[in-house]
Scaffold this motif. Structure first.
Motif, mmCIF file in Angstrom:
data_model
loop_
_atom_site.group_PDB
_atom_site.id
_atom_site.type_symbol
_atom_site.label_atom_id
_atom_site.label_comp_id
_atom_site.label_asym_id
_atom_site.label_seq_id
_atom_site.Cartn_x
_atom_site.Cartn_y
_atom_site.Cartn_z
ATOM 1 N N TYR A 110 0.838 -1.282 0.039
ATOM 2 C CA TYR A 110 -0.053 -0.190 0.101
ATOM 3 C C TYR A 110 0.890 1.155 -0.016
ATOM 4 O O TYR A 110 0.406 2.321 -0.265
ATOM 5 N N LEU A 111 2.228 1.246 0.446
ATOM 6 C CA LEU A 111 3.251 2.237 0.303
ATOM 7 C C LEU A 111 4.011 2.273 -0.992
ATOM 8 O O LEU A 111 4.568 3.384 -1.252
ATOM 9 N N ILE A 112 3.591 1.550 -1.875
ATOM 10 C CA ILE A 112 4.457 1.528 -3.208
ATOM 11 C C ILE A 112 3.740 2.662 -4.224
ATOM 12 O O ILE A 112 2.767 2.622 -4.245
ATOM 13 N N ASP A 113 4.740 3.783 -4.575
ATOM 14 C CA ASP A 113 4.097 4.441 -5.442
ATOM 15 C C ASP A 113 4.370 4.198 -6.839
ATOM 16 O O ASP A 113 5.236 4.275 -7.572
ATOM 17 N N GLU A 114 3.143 3.905 -7.532
ATOM 18 C CA GLU A 114 3.465 3.270 -9.022
ATOM 19 C C GLU A 114 3.699 4.534 -10.062
ATOM 20 O O GLU A 114 4.200 4.164 -11.155
ATOM 21 N N ASP A 115 3.336 5.613 -9.550
ATOM 22 C CA ASP A 115 3.693 6.756 -10.441
ATOM 23 C C ASP A 115 5.102 7.008 -10.450
ATOM 24 O O ASP A 115 5.562 7.809 -11.552
ATOM 25 N N ASN A 116 5.910 6.469 -9.649
ATOM 26 C CA ASN A 116 7.593 6.898 -9.283
ATOM 27 C C ASN A 116 8.285 5.693 -9.283
ATOM 28 O O ASN A 116 9.193 5.628 -8.486
ATOM 29 N N ARG A 117 7.910 4.590 -10.052
ATOM 30 C CA ARG A 117 8.495 3.371 -9.858
ATOM 31 C C ARG A 117 9.924 3.630 -10.938
ATOM 32 O O ARG A 117 10.106 4.316 -11.450
ATOM 33 N N PRO A 118 10.691 2.680 -10.314
ATOM 34 C CA PRO A 118 12.058 2.634 -11.108
ATOM 35 C C PRO A 118 11.991 2.134 -12.321
ATOM 36 O O PRO A 118 10.923 1.674 -12.854
ATOM 37 N N LEU A 119 12.711 2.887 -13.358
ATOM 38 C CA LEU A 119 12.734 2.722 -14.709
ATOM 39 C C LEU A 119 13.173 1.017 -14.855
ATOM 40 O O LEU A 119 14.042 0.686 -14.272
ATOM 41 N N THR A 120 12.462 0.358 -16.136
ATOM 42 C CA THR A 120 12.847 -0.908 -16.413
ATOM 43 C C THR A 120 14.309 -0.682 -17.182
ATOM 44 O O THR A 120 14.561 0.333 -17.922
ATOM 45 N N ASP A 121 14.725 -2.025 -17.467
ATOM 46 C CA ASP A 121 16.262 -1.944 -18.199
ATOM 47 C C ASP A 121 15.802 -1.343 -19.936
ATOM 48 O O ASP A 121 16.428 -0.667 -20.607
ATOM 49 N N GLU A 122 14.479 -1.653 -20.291
ATOM 50 C CA GLU A 122 13.923 -1.257 -21.535
ATOM 51 C C GLU A 122 13.881 0.216 -21.682
ATOM 52 O O GLU A 122 13.962 0.769 -22.707
ATOM 53 N N GLU A 123 13.278 0.735 -20.551
ATOM 54 C CA GLU A 123 12.952 2.160 -20.617
ATOM 55 C C GLU A 123 14.367 2.946 -20.546
ATOM 56 O O GLU A 123 14.607 3.926 -21.340
#
Length: 91
Positions: free
Chosen positions: A11-24
């Motif tokens: 519930y504390l994970i911020d999906e809008d500021n997730r780490p970038l993927t290797d592809e990104e």
């Protein structure tokens, strides 16, 4: 006895500021490449009697002005100034 790393609270994970993927990360480009493709913002200095403002404009209105002129902010100002002149004459 090894201590376990606690799991993050979902519930504390911020999906809008997730780490970038290797592809990104692989798709990132330098600022020079970006501006070569999309151009630079032309920040014209305000002349006397002008104020910089932020306002919300309907998407369809903005799209219209963007397709009409590369200098669409100045074009919007011209249209508003013309409307004000007409209304002053009428009153």
């Amino acid at each position: 006895m090894a201590s376990e790393t606690p799991k993050p609270d979902p519930y504390l994970i911020d999906e809008d500021n997730r780490p970038l993927t290797d592809e990104e990360i692989a798709g990132l480009v330098s600022a020079d490449e970006f501006f070569a493709k999309f151009g630079r913002f032309k920040d014209a200095p305000a002349s006397a009697g002008q104020s910089q403002v932020t306002l919300r404009i309907d998407n369809d209105v903005l799209a219209y002005f963007e397709t009409q002129s590369e200098d669409w902010p100045a074009r919007i100002n011209e249209e508003l100034a013309s409307l004000v002149r007409e209304r002053k004459k009428a009153s």
